[in-house]
Write a protein that holds these residues in place. Structure first.
Motif, short mmCIF file in Angstrom:
data_model
loop_
_atom_site.label_atom_id
_atom_site.label_comp_id
_atom_site.label_asym_id
_atom_site.label_seq_id
_atom_site.Cartn_x
_atom_site.Cartn_y
_atom_site.Cartn_z
N THR A 134 47.85 52.46 42.64
CA THR A 134 46.56 51.86 42.32
C THR A 134 46.12 52.24 40.91
N SER A 135 46.28 53.50 40.58
CA SER A 135 45.87 53.97 39.25
C SER A 135 46.70 53.29 38.15
N LEU A 136 48.01 53.20 38.36
CA LEU A 136 48.88 52.55 37.37
C LEU A 136 48.57 51.05 37.25
N PHE A 137 48.32 50.43 38.38
CA PHE A 137 47.97 49.01 38.38
C PHE A 137 46.67 48.79 37.60
N ASN A 138 45.65 49.61 37.87
CA ASN A 138 44.38 49.49 37.16
C ASN A 138 44.55 49.75 35.67
N THR A 140 47.18 49.32 33.85
CA THR A 140 47.92 48.22 33.24
C THR A 140 47.01 47.01 32.99
N LYS A 141 46.10 46.77 33.92
CA LYS A 141 45.20 45.63 33.81
C LYS A 141 44.01 45.91 32.90
N GLY A 142 43.73 47.21 32.65
CA GLY A 142 42.54 47.59 31.90
C GLY A 142 41.46 48.02 32.87
N SER A 144 38.14 51.20 33.91
CA SER A 144 37.21 52.27 33.56
C SER A 144 37.78 53.59 34.06
N ILE A 145 37.00 54.67 33.88
CA ILE A 145 37.43 55.97 34.39
C ILE A 145 37.58 55.92 35.91
N ALA A 146 36.70 55.18 36.58
CA ALA A 146 36.78 55.05 38.03
C ALA A 146 38.11 54.41 38.44
N GLY A 147 38.57 53.44 37.64
CA GLY A 147 39.85 52.80 37.93
C GLY A 147 41.02 53.73 37.74
N LEU A 148 40.95 54.60 36.73
CA LEU A 148 42.00 55.59 36.52
C LEU A 148 42.01 56.62 37.64
N ARG A 149 40.81 56.96 38.10
CA ARG A 149 40.71 57.90 39.22
C ARG A 149 41.39 57.34 40.47
N GLY A 150 41.31 56.03 40.64
CA GLY A 150 41.98 55.39 41.77
C GLY A 150 41.21 55.52 43.06
N ILE A 151 41.93 55.47 44.16
CA ILE A 151 41.31 55.45 45.49
C ILE A 151 40.72 56.81 45.82
N LEU A 270 26.33 48.40 31.80
CA LEU A 270 26.37 46.93 31.82
C LEU A 270 27.39 46.35 32.77
N ARG A 271 28.33 47.17 33.27
CA ARG A 271 29.35 46.65 34.18
C ARG A 271 28.76 45.95 35.40
N PRO A 272 27.72 46.50 36.05
CA PRO A 272 27.15 45.81 37.22
C PRO A 272 26.58 44.43 36.89
N TYR A 273 26.30 44.18 35.61
CA TYR A 273 25.78 42.88 35.21
C TYR A 273 26.90 41.93 34.79
N GLY A 274 28.16 42.39 34.90
CA GLY A 274 29.30 41.52 34.63
C GLY A 274 29.83 41.55 33.21
N PHE A 275 29.38 42.52 32.38
CA PHE A 275 29.84 42.59 31.00
C PHE A 275 31.02 43.54 30.87
N ASN A 276 31.98 43.18 29.98
CA ASN A 276 33.19 43.98 29.82
C ASN A 276 33.14 44.81 28.54
N ILE A 277 34.18 45.59 28.30
CA ILE A 277 34.21 46.52 27.18
C ILE A 277 34.15 45.79 25.83
N GLU A 278 34.83 44.63 25.72
CA GLU A 278 34.81 43.89 24.46
C GLU A 278 33.42 43.36 24.15
N GLN A 279 32.72 42.92 25.17
CA GLN A 279 31.35 42.45 24.97
C GLN A 279 30.44 43.60 24.56
N CYS A 280 30.68 44.79 25.15
CA CYS A 280 29.89 45.97 24.79
C CYS A 280 30.07 46.31 23.31
N LYS A 281 31.31 46.19 22.82
CA LYS A 281 31.56 46.44 21.39
C LYS A 281 30.79 45.44 20.53
#
Length: 445
Positions: A134-138, A140-142, A144-151, A270-281
């Motif tokens: 799960t961590s590797l899959f996340n 690879t796709k891009g 957050s820290i929560a995604g790297l942490r995994g399940i 901003l993630r809960p509002y649907g904005f991604n890292i590129e938009q934040c930049k």
């Protein structure tokens, strides 16, 4: 007890996952992982029930899986629940993948079972290798820290008590206890991304680091700590710099410091509002440019950079209208709340844009409450000439996405108050006023 059994019990206790008195629902596919989980729970005296999903994706094999799990439950003398799903039809109707459809269906059913039978926890048989995948899959796709942490080992009522165990140790336990299980042939196929990670990527990584699972578990602890730090900082920023008004989120950006993690904190906000890292930049660039009115959209929200703050509103503009009758004491329109009263003169006038003090004898009920439209005009308090509402909002520097949420109070087709902004000069209190209509906008609801 075997070594895995001892570690299993110690893992549950050390992390406070559940107790011997807990009522557990175990998701059992019939594969080796869920069979071992059931065997461990049974051997250690935990109270549990079994839930099996028949997704109907593998023909007779799916039915044989169900029969196997039913027999397994019977051999352990534990309650058994099963459900058949039209998985492919659900996936087509909801335009999601088969894997996502199966996930949605099973967890919705698990929630129903948990509620109906008053269960405390749902147990799944995810193990250390699943966490790595799960961590590797996340990653690879891009992610957050929560995604790297995994399940997570425990997330609300969902618990994964085998998170510490490797697939190799689970196999050894099953062989040592002569357990039988069902094999899902689709696990060997590299058609799916996760399978390719499991069958191709991880074996290559293990050549570099034979202790890959142990290293990952250590990294997961680091990621959990980093995630906790981020959440703490995000909560602090929101508490100090964020406010909610009429369904719009306002965020004062004076805290922003990119060199001290500002980008990651903004992404978390901003993630809960649907904005991604590129938009934040891009939002940060817009803030630095000092050009107000820059607009950003996600699938859920609209964000406007308004000088030194961000204003976030839902994507869909409200259009509902309402009517205020003379006997009303409160009214709600498009999530905005107003309290109403009538008093005889003299009254104490509160100098706040949240209040409208109007000459009641000049008003015609019912008073219409609606959104502003192009061409609307009124005479702002203190002026003698009409002004376009659109020009007034520009002068007042009202952000673009808040304009659609501005409500007008209208009496006999004349605007008497732009809610939260200004009353019409023609309806102000004068020396001849006898009755006063007081409308208060409640910004705390």
């Amino acid at each position: 007890m075997t070594n895995l059994s001892e570690k299993f019990e110690a893992y549950i206790q050390s992390h406070g996952l559940f107790g011997k008195e807990s009522r557990l629902l175990v998701a059992v596919s019939g594969g080796i992982d869920s069979v071992v989980l059931c065997h461990l729970l049974h051997q250690l005296g935990y109270k549990f029930s079994v839930a099996h999903c028949n997704f109907g994706l593998r023909g007779k094999d799916s039915d044989q899986d169900e029969q196997f799990v039913r027999a397994l439950s019977g051999s352990m003398d534990v309650p058994f629940y099963t459900q058949h799903f039209e998985t492919e039809a659900y996936a087509q109707t909801n335009k999601v993948s088969i894997q996502m459809a199966a996930r949605d269906l099973r967890y919705a059913w698990f929630d129903t079972l948990m509620s109906e039978h008053q269960m405390d926890y749902l147990l799944t048989a995810h193990h250390a290798n699943d966490l790595i995948e799960t961590s590797l899959f996340n990653f690879t796709k891009g992610t957050s820290i929560a995604g790297l942490r995994g399940i997570q080992k425990k997330n609300g009522q969902t618990v994964r008590p085998l998170s510490f165990a490797t697939k190799k140790k689970i196999h050894k336990y099953a062989e040592a206890h002569a357990l039988t299980w069902r094999e899902d042939c689709s696990n060997a196929s590299n058609k799916y991304h996760r399978n390719r990670i499991r069958n191709v990527v991880i074996p290559e990584l293990r050549k570099i680091n034979p202790s890959l699972e142990k290293t990952y578990m250590q990294n997961q602890e680091r990621f959990e700590s980093l995630e906790a730090l981020l959440k703490s900082r995000t909560k602090s920023v929101l508490k100090q710099f964020s406010s909610m008004k009429n369904g719009a989120q306002k965020l004062d950006m004076s805290w922003m410091d990119v060199k001290n993690g500002g980008l990651v904190i903004l992404e978390d906000i901003l993630r809960p509002y649907g904005f991604n890292i590129e938009q934040c930049k891009a939002i940060i660039v817009a803030l630095r440019s000092s050009i107000p009115g820059k607009r950003f959209s996600s699938d859920e929200s609209v964000l406007v950079v308004d000088r030194d703050q961000l204003v976030i509103t839902p994507l869909d503009s409200p259009t509902d209208e309402a009517a205020l009758t003379e006997d009303m004491t409160e009214i709600s329109v498009q999530g905005q709340y107003f309290s109403i009263s009538q008093e005889s003169m003299p009254v104490e006038i509160i100098r706040s844009s949240d209040y409208a003090f109007l000459d009641a004898d000049l008003l015609a009920f019912p008073i219409k409450i609606r959104n502003w439209e192009q061409g609307d005009r009124f005479i702002p308090l203190g002026m003698t000439a009409q002004k376009k509402v659109s020009d007034f909002m520009i002068d007042e520097k009202i952000p673009v996405n808040l304009k659609s949420r501005i409500l007008l109070f209208e009496s006999d087709k004349e605007i008497i108050w732009i809610a939260g902004q200004r009353i019409d000069n023609r309806y102000k209190i004068t020396d001849t006023t006898q009755r006063v209509l007081i409308i208060k906008q409640d910004r705390n609801v």
